[in-house]
Scaffold this motif. Structure first.
Motif, mmCIF file in Angstrom:
data_model
loop_
_atom_site.group_PDB
_atom_site.id
_atom_site.type_symbol
_atom_site.label_atom_id
_atom_site.label_comp_id
_atom_site.label_asym_id
_atom_site.label_seq_id
_atom_site.Cartn_x
_atom_site.Cartn_y
_atom_site.Cartn_z
ATOM 1 N N ASP A 115 54.333 12.888 -12.876
ATOM 2 C CA ASP A 115 53.809 11.457 -11.885
ATOM 3 C C ASP A 115 53.865 10.294 -11.774
ATOM 4 O O ASP A 115 54.125 9.564 -11.746
ATOM 5 C CB ASP A 115 52.926 11.593 -10.789
ATOM 6 N N PHE A 116 53.372 10.106 -12.985
ATOM 7 C CA PHE A 116 52.368 8.852 -13.869
ATOM 8 C C PHE A 116 51.778 8.944 -15.264
ATOM 9 O O PHE A 116 51.485 10.344 -15.245
ATOM 10 C CB PHE A 116 52.202 7.620 -13.170
ATOM 11 N N ASP A 117 51.848 8.058 -16.048
ATOM 12 C CA ASP A 117 51.348 8.276 -17.375
ATOM 13 C C ASP A 117 50.639 6.780 -17.517
ATOM 14 O O ASP A 117 50.875 5.409 -16.784
ATOM 15 C CB ASP A 117 52.023 8.712 -18.338
ATOM 16 N N VAL A 118 50.047 6.282 -19.287
ATOM 17 C CA VAL A 118 48.853 5.298 -19.297
ATOM 18 C C VAL A 118 50.062 4.490 -19.174
ATOM 19 O O VAL A 118 49.457 2.819 -18.962
ATOM 20 C CB VAL A 118 48.377 5.561 -19.970
ATOM 21 N N ALA A 119 51.054 4.839 -19.344
ATOM 22 C CA ALA A 119 52.779 3.037 -20.148
ATOM 23 C C ALA A 119 52.589 2.584 -18.277
ATOM 24 O O ALA A 119 53.187 1.348 -18.215
ATOM 25 C CB ALA A 119 53.349 3.330 -20.559
ATOM 26 N N ASP A 120 53.245 3.859 -17.388
ATOM 27 C CA ASP A 120 53.681 3.196 -16.106
ATOM 28 C C ASP A 120 51.851 2.252 -15.555
ATOM 29 O O ASP A 120 52.122 1.625 -14.796
ATOM 30 C CB ASP A 120 53.699 4.525 -14.797
ATOM 31 N N VAL A 121 50.484 2.934 -16.164
ATOM 32 C CA VAL A 121 49.144 2.658 -15.208
ATOM 33 C C VAL A 121 49.786 0.898 -15.990
ATOM 34 O O VAL A 121 49.127 -0.130 -15.211
ATOM 35 C CB VAL A 121 48.150 3.037 -15.345
ATOM 36 N N CYS A 122 49.623 0.182 -17.365
ATOM 37 C CA CYS A 122 49.935 -0.627 -17.226
ATOM 38 C C CYS A 122 50.202 -1.866 -17.210
ATOM 39 O O CYS A 122 50.621 -2.270 -17.195
ATOM 40 C CB CYS A 122 49.631 -0.945 -19.363
ATOM 41 N N ASN A 123 51.772 -0.806 -17.143
ATOM 42 C CA ASN A 123 52.805 -1.780 -16.824
ATOM 43 C C ASN A 123 53.049 -2.742 -15.450
ATOM 44 O O ASN A 123 54.134 -3.132 -15.040
ATOM 45 C CB ASN A 123 54.306 -1.415 -16.709
ATOM 46 N N GLN A 124 52.710 -1.591 -14.077
ATOM 47 C CA GLN A 124 52.836 -1.483 -12.846
ATOM 48 C C GLN A 124 51.278 -2.890 -13.085
ATOM 49 O O GLN A 124 52.018 -3.396 -12.042
ATOM 50 C CB GLN A 124 52.456 -0.214 -12.251
ATOM 51 N N GLN A 125 50.922 -3.218 -14.084
ATOM 52 C CA GLN A 125 49.561 -3.449 -13.704
ATOM 53 C C GLN A 125 49.967 -5.163 -14.309
ATOM 54 O O GLN A 125 49.451 -5.836 -13.564
ATOM 55 C CB GLN A 125 48.155 -3.372 -14.261
ATOM 56 N N ALA A 126 50.589 -5.078 -14.779
ATOM 57 C CA ALA A 126 50.927 -5.910 -15.975
ATOM 58 C C ALA A 126 52.423 -6.929 -14.858
ATOM 59 O O ALA A 126 51.971 -8.009 -14.970
ATOM 60 C CB ALA A 126 51.672 -5.979 -17.045
ATOM 61 N N ASP A 127 53.209 -6.388 -14.197
ATOM 62 C CA ASP A 127 53.737 -6.526 -13.431
ATOM 63 C C ASP A 127 53.019 -6.976 -12.326
ATOM 64 O O ASP A 127 53.879 -8.075 -11.667
ATOM 65 C CB ASP A 127 55.301 -5.192 -12.901
ATOM 66 N N LYS A 128 52.409 -6.650 -12.078
ATOM 67 C CA LYS A 128 51.704 -7.059 -10.741
ATOM 68 C C LYS A 128 51.136 -8.351 -10.966
ATOM 69 O O LYS A 128 51.247 -9.433 -9.966
ATOM 70 C CB LYS A 128 50.889 -6.026 -9.984
ATOM 71 N N LEU A 129 50.714 -8.521 -12.062
ATOM 72 C CA LEU A 129 49.684 -9.879 -12.577
ATOM 73 C C LEU A 129 51.020 -10.497 -11.921
ATOM 74 O O LEU A 129 50.491 -11.740 -12.192
ATOM 75 C CB LEU A 129 48.891 -9.377 -13.469
ATOM 76 N N MET A 130 51.424 -11.061 -13.025
ATOM 77 C CA MET A 130 52.867 -11.929 -13.027
ATOM 78 C C MET A 130 53.328 -11.930 -11.931
ATOM 79 O O MET A 130 53.653 -13.138 -11.680
ATOM 80 C CB MET A 130 53.469 -11.311 -14.279
#
Length: 294
Positions: free
Chosen positions: A82-97
Motif C-alpha cells: 500500500d505504501f512505504d516510508v519513502a511514500d510517507v516522506c515524499n508525500q509530505q515533502a510534495d504537500k509542503l512544497m
C-alpha cells in the motif's frame, strides 16, 4: 552536531533495526494498525509532556519513540504493497512544497506526476501551469502565513473538502475547540475587535448560571460547553494557549495538593482527621513556597 550524511545514515539505521524487529521479534510481528494505535497515542502524550517541561533530553528520547511508530506503520504498509516510508516522506515533502507557494522551488524534485514546478518556482498541478502567486501577496510574517494557510490547503485536490474537515474527531475536546476556531479564523470568520469576545463570554456565563439555578442538568451541560468554547475563543484571540494554560494549572494543583498531603502525613494525620480550614492553611503555605522560589 551531525553532518547531513550522518543524519541520513541514522535514519536508515533505524529503518534497518525496525525492519529486523518486524521479522524476528514476536511482539513486533504481532502488531497491526489497530493494536499499535493506543501505544502511539501514549507515546505522543509522553512527547507532549517532555515538550511542556522543556526537557530537551527527554524530547529527543520521546521523538525517537514516536519515530519508531512511524517506521513500523510504514513497514506494515510496505508488507501489503500500500505504501512505504519513502511514500510517507515524499508525500509530505510534495504537500509542503505545494502549500508553501511563496517559496521558490526551482531545482527541487517532486515525486507526484500530476504536479510540476512552474517558471516562478511554485508547485502547481500540471493542468494549472499558469497559476501564479502575485509577488506582493507573498507573506512576510508567520501571522501572514497562518492567515492564508487554509486557503492554500483548500487548493489540494486530494485534501480535505471542507475547512473543518481536517480536524480529527479523536482530538481532546479542548484542543479540538481551539483548532476549530483557528481554522475558521484562517478563512476570515472571526471577531473584528477581539475585545468584543468578552461580551460573549459573559453572555454564555449568564446563560449557564440561569440553567444551573433551574437545576436543568441537560441544558446546564449544553451551556457549560458554550461557556468553555467562548473562553477558549477568548484565549485564542489573545494568543494564549488554553491547553498549555490548563496543564500548567493542573501541575500547580498537583504540587500544592501534594504539599498538603505530605505535610499531613508528617504530622501523623489523614484527610479525614483534618478540617477544611487546616487544609486551606497548608494550601496557602504551598502557594507562599512557590512565590519564594520565583
Amino acid at each position: 552536531m551531525h553532518t547531513r550524511e550522518e543524519k541520513i545514515e541514522a535514519f536508515g539505521r533505524l529503518l534497518d533495526v525496525q525492519e529486523r524487529l518486524r521479522k524476528e521479534c514476536p511482539w513486533d510481528r504481532k502488531q497491526t494498525y489497530e493494536s499499535l494505535r493506543p501505544n502511539t497515542i501514549e507515546e505522543v502524550f509522553e512527547l507532549c509532556d517532555a515538550l511542556m517541561k522543556d526537557d530537551r533530553k527527554n524530547i529527543s528520547k520521546e521523538l525517537g519513540d514516536v519515530m519508531e511508530h512511524v517506521m513500523l506503520y510504514s513497514i506494515m504498509g510496505d508488507e501489503t504493497n500500500d505504501f512505504d516510508v519513502a511514500d510517507v516522506c515524499n508525500q509530505q515533502a510534495d504537500k509542503l512544497m505545494f502549500r508553501h507557494d511563496f517559496i521558490d522551488w526551482r531545482g527541487w524534485k517532486l515525486t507526484r506526476s500530476d504536479m510540476v514546478v512552474n517558471d516562478s518556482g511554485q508547485v502547481v498541478y500540471r493542468d494549472e501551469l499558469n497559476r501564479v502567486l502575485v509577488d506582493s501577496d507573498a507573506p512576510q510574517t508567520a501571522s501572514q502565513v497562518e492567515s492564508t494557510w487554509e486557503q492554500r490547503k483548500q487548493k489540494e485536490r486530494d485534501g480535505n473538502k471542507t475547512v473543518l474537515g481536517g480536524v480529527p474527531d479523536s482530538l481532546p475536546s479542548l484542543i479540538k475547540a481551539y483548532r476549530i476556531q483557528d481554522k475558521a479564523r484562517n478563512v476570515g470568520f472571526d471577531w473584528k475587535d477581539k475585545g468584543d469576545v468578552w461580551k460573549k463570554v459573559r453572555e454564555e456565563l449568564d446563560e449557564l448560571e440561569t440553567e444551573i439555578r433551574k437545576e436543568d442538568q441537560e441544558n446546564s451541560t449544553k451551556e457549560l460547553g458554550d461557556f468553555l468554547f467562548s473562553v477558549i475563543n477568548a484565549a485564542r484571540l489573545y494568543k494564549l494557549n488554553p491547553d498549555n494554560a490548563l496543564e500548567s494549572t493542573n501541575q500547580k494543583f498537583i504540587s500544592r495538593f501534594g504539599y498538603v498531603e505530605q505535610t499531613l502525613k508528617s504530622l501523623g494525620k489523614s484527610f479525614k482527621d483534618t478540617d477544611l480550614e487546616e487544609m486551606d492553611k497548608l494550601w496557602n503555605e504551598a502557594k507562599q513556597i512557590e512565590r519564594n522560589k520565583q
